[in-house]
Write a protein that holds these residues in place. Structure first.
Motif, short mmCIF file in Angstrom:
data_model
loop_
_atom_site.label_atom_id
_atom_site.label_comp_id
_atom_site.label_asym_id
_atom_site.label_seq_id
_atom_site.Cartn_x
_atom_site.Cartn_y
_atom_site.Cartn_z
N MET A 154 0.81 -1.21 0.00
CA MET A 154 0.00 0.00 0.00
C MET A 154 0.85 1.27 0.00
N PRO A 155 1.97 1.34 0.74
CA PRO A 155 2.83 2.51 0.57
C PRO A 155 3.35 2.67 -0.86
N ALA A 156 3.66 1.54 -1.52
CA ALA A 156 4.11 1.61 -2.91
C ALA A 156 3.00 2.12 -3.81
N MET A 157 1.77 1.68 -3.57
CA MET A 157 0.64 2.17 -4.36
C MET A 157 0.44 3.66 -4.15
N THR A 158 0.67 4.15 -2.94
CA THR A 158 0.53 5.58 -2.66
C THR A 158 1.56 6.38 -3.47
N VAL A 159 2.80 5.90 -3.50
CA VAL A 159 3.84 6.58 -4.28
C VAL A 159 3.49 6.55 -5.77
N PHE A 160 3.03 5.41 -6.24
CA PHE A 160 2.68 5.27 -7.66
C PHE A 160 1.54 6.19 -8.04
N ALA A 161 0.48 6.20 -7.23
CA ALA A 161 -0.69 7.04 -7.54
C ALA A 161 -0.31 8.51 -7.54
N ALA A 162 0.55 8.93 -6.61
CA ALA A 162 0.97 10.33 -6.56
C ALA A 162 1.73 10.71 -7.83
N GLY A 163 2.52 9.79 -8.36
CA GLY A 163 3.28 10.06 -9.57
C GLY A 163 2.43 10.15 -10.82
N LEU A 164 1.23 9.59 -10.79
CA LEU A 164 0.33 9.64 -11.95
C LEU A 164 -0.50 10.91 -12.00
N ARG A 165 -0.68 11.55 -10.85
CA ARG A 165 -1.55 12.73 -10.80
C ARG A 165 -0.90 13.94 -11.45
N LYS A 166 -1.73 14.89 -11.85
CA LYS A 166 -1.21 16.13 -12.39
C LYS A 166 -0.55 16.95 -11.27
N PRO A 167 0.44 17.79 -11.59
CA PRO A 167 1.11 18.57 -10.55
C PRO A 167 0.14 19.42 -9.75
N GLY A 168 0.28 19.39 -8.43
CA GLY A 168 -0.56 20.19 -7.56
C GLY A 168 -1.91 19.60 -7.24
N ASP A 169 -2.21 18.44 -7.81
CA ASP A 169 -3.50 17.80 -7.57
C ASP A 169 -3.44 17.01 -6.27
N ILE A 170 -4.27 17.39 -5.31
CA ILE A 170 -4.31 16.70 -4.02
C ILE A 170 -5.65 15.99 -3.91
N PRO A 171 -5.65 14.65 -3.86
CA PRO A 171 -6.92 13.92 -3.84
C PRO A 171 -7.60 14.03 -2.49
N GLY A 172 -8.92 13.99 -2.51
CA GLY A 172 -9.68 13.94 -1.27
C GLY A 172 -9.74 12.53 -0.75
N PRO A 173 -10.37 12.33 0.39
CA PRO A 173 -10.49 10.97 0.94
C PRO A 173 -11.35 10.12 0.02
N PRO A 174 -11.04 8.83 -0.10
CA PRO A 174 -11.82 7.96 -0.98
C PRO A 174 -13.26 7.83 -0.49
N ALA A 175 -14.17 7.82 -1.46
CA ALA A 175 -15.59 7.68 -1.11
C ALA A 175 -15.87 6.26 -0.63
#
Length: 277
Positions: A154-175
């Motif tokens: 799960m930490p690896a998935m967090t790093v991967f997901a952050a690298g896919l997002r556009k710069p400055g995009d901060i996701p909200g909590p999952p629904a």
């Protein structure tokens, strides 16, 4: 519509589970990531009114086991699997092929045998090796691999997901959504396949270098597509770059990288137009 016909194709180190429904020319759908055949549940039946629709779990996913669970994975081998399904189900006629995400990396590789393909639609293939800032993306893959090794999935998935997002995009909590039984079973399989996806598919597929000269030679059979909500995100950029390099139009499908799941009806209609167009 009745349920799909289930088949199994063994060879080349894996047993592929595939599903077939409908009538007409063959349309092979290649899933991305750890989605498997079930990721097309929202569009397959509708497309089956016009095509013989084939979906499958790529090698190594839960229902398509590897003979050697530790075998390395390559784009060429996954593409060969897709071509073997095409040869099995449509031996006399060329097929239409759609791939999304990692499936969209394998799909254009099928153009090594262009005579077997009527048209290929690739939706957000993350072929980061074509990008001018490729070194940053290689560093991302290295961080994902190191995080997986030292901290876990799960930490690896967090790093991967952050690298896919556009710069400055901060996701909200999952629904928090209560899933119906079929969707819940699919989600459970997806979670079970994540270690294989992050540990084998991500490094192998995102380090793949496409043969751009071959894609250019057969560009009339290749359609590059992105999600209309994906602009600025990493999976969007390679398709946009390749479309410009090939002098091709970039089609925009509904939703973002997962528009297939979030907007299935609209997504399916755009896919029909891409194959007709």
């Amino acid at each position: 519509m009745t349920g799909p016909t289930i088949g199994h194709l063994h060879g080349n180190g894996a047993t592929l589970r595939y599903e077939v429904r409908g009538h007409g020319p063959l349309l092979l759908l290649i899933p991305g990531g750890s989605g498997g055949a079930a990721s097309f549940d929202g569009i397959a039946d509708d497309l089956a009114a016009e095509y013989t629709v084939a979906t499958y779990d790529p090698r190594g996913l839960s229902r398509s086991p590897l003979d050697d669970p530790e075998a390395d994975q390559t784009v060429a081998e996954h593409a060969d699997d897709a071509l073997r399904i095409v040869d099995l189900l449509s031996p006399g006629e060329p097929a239409r092929v759609f791939g999304t995400s990692s499936g969209a990396i394998a799909a254009p590789h099928l153009l090594v045998r262009p005579e077997r393909l009527e048209r290929v639609v690739a939706h957000e293939p993350p072929v980061v090796e074509v990008l001018p800032d490729v070194l940053a993306h290689r560093a991302l893959l290295a961080r994902v691999g190191e995080t997986l090794r030292t901290q876990g999935l799960m930490p690896a998935m967090t790093v991967f997901a952050a690298g896919l997002r556009k710069p400055g995009d901060i996701p909200g909590p999952p629904a928090q959504v209560a899933l119906p039984p079929r969707a819940a079973a699919r989600a459970e399989r997806t979670m079970a396949d994540l270690p294989y996806f992050v540990g084998r598919i991500v490094p192998a597929f995102m380090s793949y270098v496409p043969d751009v000269d071959r894609l250019e030679a057969w560009s009339e059979r290749l359609v590059l597509a992105c999600g209309q909500d994906s602009r600025g995100e990493l999976p969007y950029r390679p398709a946009a770059f390749l479309a410009e390099r090939l002098g091709a139009d970039l089609r925009h499908f509904p939703g973002g990288h997962t528009g297939l799941t979030t907007h299935p009806a609209e997504f399916g209609e755009h896919l029909r137009k891409a194959f007709r167009g």
